[in-house]
Write a protein that holds these residues in place. Structure first.
Motif, PDB file in Angstrom:
ATOM      1  N   UNK A 145     -20.863 -17.681   1.394  1.00  0.00           N
ATOM      2  CA  UNK A 145     -19.904 -18.620   1.835  1.00  0.00           C
ATOM      3  C   UNK A 145     -20.204 -19.972   2.364  1.00  0.00           C
ATOM      4  N   UNK A 146     -19.773 -21.101   1.947  1.00  0.00           N
ATOM      5  CA  UNK A 146     -19.883 -22.163   2.789  1.00  0.00           C
ATOM      6  C   UNK A 146     -18.606 -23.025   2.907  1.00  0.00           C
ATOM      7  N   UNK A 147     -18.615 -24.007   3.887  1.00  0.00           N
ATOM      8  CA  UNK A 147     -17.134 -24.744   4.183  1.00  0.00           C
ATOM      9  C   UNK A 147     -16.447 -23.805   5.161  1.00  0.00           C
ATOM     10  N   UNK A 148     -15.539 -24.624   5.671  1.00  0.00           N
ATOM     11  CA  UNK A 148     -14.682 -24.224   6.914  1.00  0.00           C
ATOM     12  C   UNK A 148     -13.665 -23.259   6.395  1.00  0.00           C
ATOM     13  N   UNK A 149     -13.353 -23.146   5.352  1.00  0.00           N
ATOM     14  CA  UNK A 149     -12.241 -22.045   5.072  1.00  0.00           C
ATOM     15  C   UNK A 149     -12.783 -20.703   4.481  1.00  0.00           C
ATOM     16  N   UNK A 150     -12.252 -19.706   5.143  1.00  0.00           N
ATOM     17  CA  UNK A 150     -12.915 -18.454   5.172  1.00  0.00           C
ATOM     18  C   UNK A 150     -12.572 -17.856   3.882  1.00  0.00           C
ATOM     19  N   UNK A 151     -13.095 -17.073   3.226  1.00  0.00           N
ATOM     20  CA  UNK A 151     -12.829 -16.134   2.180  1.00  0.00           C
ATOM     21  C   UNK A 151     -12.194 -14.784   2.609  1.00  0.00           C
ATOM     22  N   UNK A 152     -10.878 -14.664   2.418  1.00  0.00           N
ATOM     23  CA  UNK A 152     -10.531 -13.511   2.789  1.00  0.00           C
ATOM     24  C   UNK A 152      -9.933 -12.602   1.656  1.00  0.00           C
ATOM     25  N   UNK A 153     -10.333 -11.247   2.146  1.00  0.00           N
ATOM     26  CA  UNK A 153      -9.992 -10.198   0.796  1.00  0.00           C
ATOM     27  C   UNK A 153      -9.529  -9.117   1.311  1.00  0.00           C
ATOM     28  N   UNK A 154      -8.450  -8.716   0.786  1.00  0.00           N
ATOM     29  CA  UNK A 154      -7.830  -7.209   1.408  1.00  0.00           C
ATOM     30  C   UNK A 154      -8.503  -6.224   0.443  1.00  0.00           C
ATOM     31  N   UNK A 155      -8.760  -5.073   0.987  1.00  0.00           N
ATOM     32  CA  UNK A 155      -9.077  -3.891   0.446  1.00  0.00           C
ATOM     33  C   UNK A 155      -8.410  -2.818   0.589  1.00  0.00           C
ATOM     34  N   UNK A 156      -7.808  -2.057  -0.377  1.00  0.00           N
ATOM     35  CA  UNK A 156      -6.845  -0.915  -0.229  1.00  0.00           C
ATOM     36  C   UNK A 156      -7.758   0.340  -0.630  1.00  0.00           C
ATOM     37  N   UNK A 157      -7.777   1.430   0.120  1.00  0.00           N
ATOM     38  CA  UNK A 157      -8.162   2.560  -0.528  1.00  0.00           C
ATOM     39  C   UNK A 157      -7.131   3.756  -0.510  1.00  0.00           C
ATOM     40  N   UNK A 170       0.808  -1.338  -0.084  1.00  0.00           N
ATOM     41  CA  UNK A 170      -0.157   0.031   0.086  1.00  0.00           C
ATOM     42  C   UNK A 170       1.022   1.245  -0.054  1.00  0.00           C
ATOM     43  N   UNK A 171       1.985   1.465   1.004  1.00  0.00           N
ATOM     44  CA  UNK A 171       2.816   2.618   0.869  1.00  0.00           C
ATOM     45  C   UNK A 171       3.770   2.659  -0.035  1.00  0.00           C
ATOM     46  N   UNK A 172       3.973   1.720  -1.097  1.00  0.00           N
ATOM     47  CA  UNK A 172       5.049   1.861  -1.818  1.00  0.00           C
ATOM     48  C   UNK A 172       4.848   2.470  -3.178  1.00  0.00           C
ATOM     49  N   UNK A 183     -20.519   1.002  -4.043  1.00  0.00           N
ATOM     50  CA  UNK A 183     -19.770   1.498  -3.394  1.00  0.00           C
ATOM     51  C   UNK A 183     -20.107   3.054  -3.186  1.00  0.00           C
ATOM     52  N   UNK A 184     -19.644   3.611  -1.845  1.00  0.00           N
ATOM     53  CA  UNK A 184     -20.353   4.997  -1.720  1.00  0.00           C
ATOM     54  C   UNK A 184     -19.419   6.003  -2.719  1.00  0.00           C
ATOM     55  N   UNK A 185     -18.285   6.373  -2.073  1.00  0.00           N
ATOM     56  CA  UNK A 185     -17.707   7.566  -2.851  1.00  0.00           C
ATOM     57  C   UNK A 185     -16.560   7.255  -3.786  1.00  0.00           C
ATOM     58  N   UNK A 186     -15.890   6.083  -3.510  1.00  0.00           N
ATOM     59  CA  UNK A 186     -14.626   6.244  -4.194  1.00  0.00           C
ATOM     60  C   UNK A 186     -14.645   5.657  -5.540  1.00  0.00           C
ATOM     61  N   UNK A 187     -14.066   6.433  -6.642  1.00  0.00           N
ATOM     62  CA  UNK A 187     -14.263   6.260  -8.018  1.00  0.00           C
ATOM     63  C   UNK A 187     -13.692   4.896  -8.425  1.00  0.00           C
ATOM     64  N   UNK A 188     -13.122   4.117  -7.446  1.00  0.00           N
ATOM     65  CA  UNK A 188     -12.629   2.771  -7.853  1.00  0.00           C
ATOM     66  C   UNK A 188     -12.302   2.134  -6.514  1.00  0.00           C
ATOM     67  N   UNK A 189     -12.344   0.785  -6.515  1.00  0.00           N
ATOM     68  CA  UNK A 189     -12.153  -0.107  -5.365  1.00  0.00           C
ATOM     69  C   UNK A 189     -11.211  -1.055  -5.731  1.00  0.00           C
ATOM     70  N   UNK A 190      -9.930  -1.169  -4.909  1.00  0.00           N
ATOM     71  CA  UNK A 190      -9.036  -2.193  -5.173  1.00  0.00           C
ATOM     72  C   UNK A 190      -9.027  -3.175  -4.217  1.00  0.00           C
TER      73      UNK A 190
END
Ligand SMILES: O=C(O)CCC(=O)C(=O)O
Ligand SMILES: [Fe+2]
Length: 266
Positions: free
Chosen positions: A232-244, A114-116, A158-165
């Motif tokens: 979602x179903x099943x034991x494994x969680x869906x993990x999604x990173x979101x950057x603003x 994110x900070x690079x 999505x509310x105000x962001x012109x794009x979502x990453x």
């Protein structure tokens, strides 16, 4: 903080001369223009994903759970003056946990990315912004959304962001599919309410199922394109990173939004 992050530099040589990414940038710009999303598979290699998932797993117990019925405008109350079939009155369940930025270590691969500066400059070229800035909010810049069994998001804009990453860290065993209907509306002046209602009621003709493999970076314009994550179903969680990223420096989030999303203001 400007340490080089652990991305797949062979596939995405962001550390080389700016021209090295020209083809990728052009492809992404075209896809974004056409479909309102673009995909960069294999952005994080497996080893980086494993480290991030370990960190995320340790933070999940500290994350706030959102659990509500909401309409596609992210409102939790209906409007009795409008018909039942109006999009404002079509409510869907949303449930997931949101890990805020301040819980992640400064050494986390997510924060390093994110900070690079070269990454931010790469993204600004794809989305056509002359400059993007990190958010100054303590909670918003880098989040991970965790969907366990039974969790999902409701169709929404999505509310105000012109794009979502977003960057997929771990997929679910079953479900957790990202669906997007490009350009359901033109903006709040041209809502296309009939078409929006039809998508909310199950019309699939123009709905895209967007590929999200672990390590894949996806940029989408969610402001005018309805999207959701199926249950979602099943034991494994869906993990999604979101950057603003923001268009101006020093932006701090709305305290009301932070309270709703994270269960605290800062
Ligand atoms: O979890 C996802 O794939 C998408 C989340 C989403 O809708 C968003 O971040 O706006
Ligand atoms: Fe969204």
């Amino acid at each position: 903080m400007n340490n080089k992050p652990e991305i797949d530099f062979e596939r995405y040589p962001l550390d080389k001369s700016p021209g090295a990414m020209a083809d990728t940038i052009a492809t992404c710009q075209n896809q974004l223009e056409k479909d309102q999303y673009c995909s960069l598979p294999g952005f994080f290699p497996t080893a980086t994903l494993a480290n991030v998932v370990t960190e995320v797993d340790s933070l999940i117990p500290k994350a706030n759970q959102a659990n509500s019925l909401r309409n596609c405008y992210l409102e939790r109350t209906q409007d009795p003056d409008l018909p039942h079939s109006h999009p404002r009155n079509i409510m869907n369940p949303a449930r997931y946990r949101m890990i805020p930025a301040d819980l992640f270590s400064d050494r986390s691969s997510l924060k390093k990315l994110y900070f690079w500066d070269p990454f931010r400059s790469f993204i600004s070229q794809i989305v056509g912004e002359s400059e993007l800035y990190p958010s100054a909010d303590p909670l918003q810049p880098v989040n991970v959304i965790c969907y366990g069994p039974g969790d999902q998001s409701a169709w929404h804009y999505d509310s105000d962001n012109a794009f979502t990453m977003t960057l997929m860290l771990q997929s679910a065993e079953v479900g957790g599919v990202f669906e997007l209907a490009p350009n359901t509306r033109r903006g709040i002046e041209e809502e296309n309410l009939e078409y929006v209602s039809s998508v909310l009621s199950g019309e699939r003709d123009r709905v895209h199922t967007v590929s999200r493999t672990p390590g894949e970076l996806t940029i989408f314009r969610g402001c005018n394109s309805l999207h959701r994550v199926t249950q979602v179903a099943g034991a494994r969680k869906r993990l999604m990173a979101v950057f603003v990223y923001e268009k101006t420096p020093g932006v701090i989030g709305d305290p009301v939004v932070n309270q709703t999303v994270y269960g605290r203001v800062n």
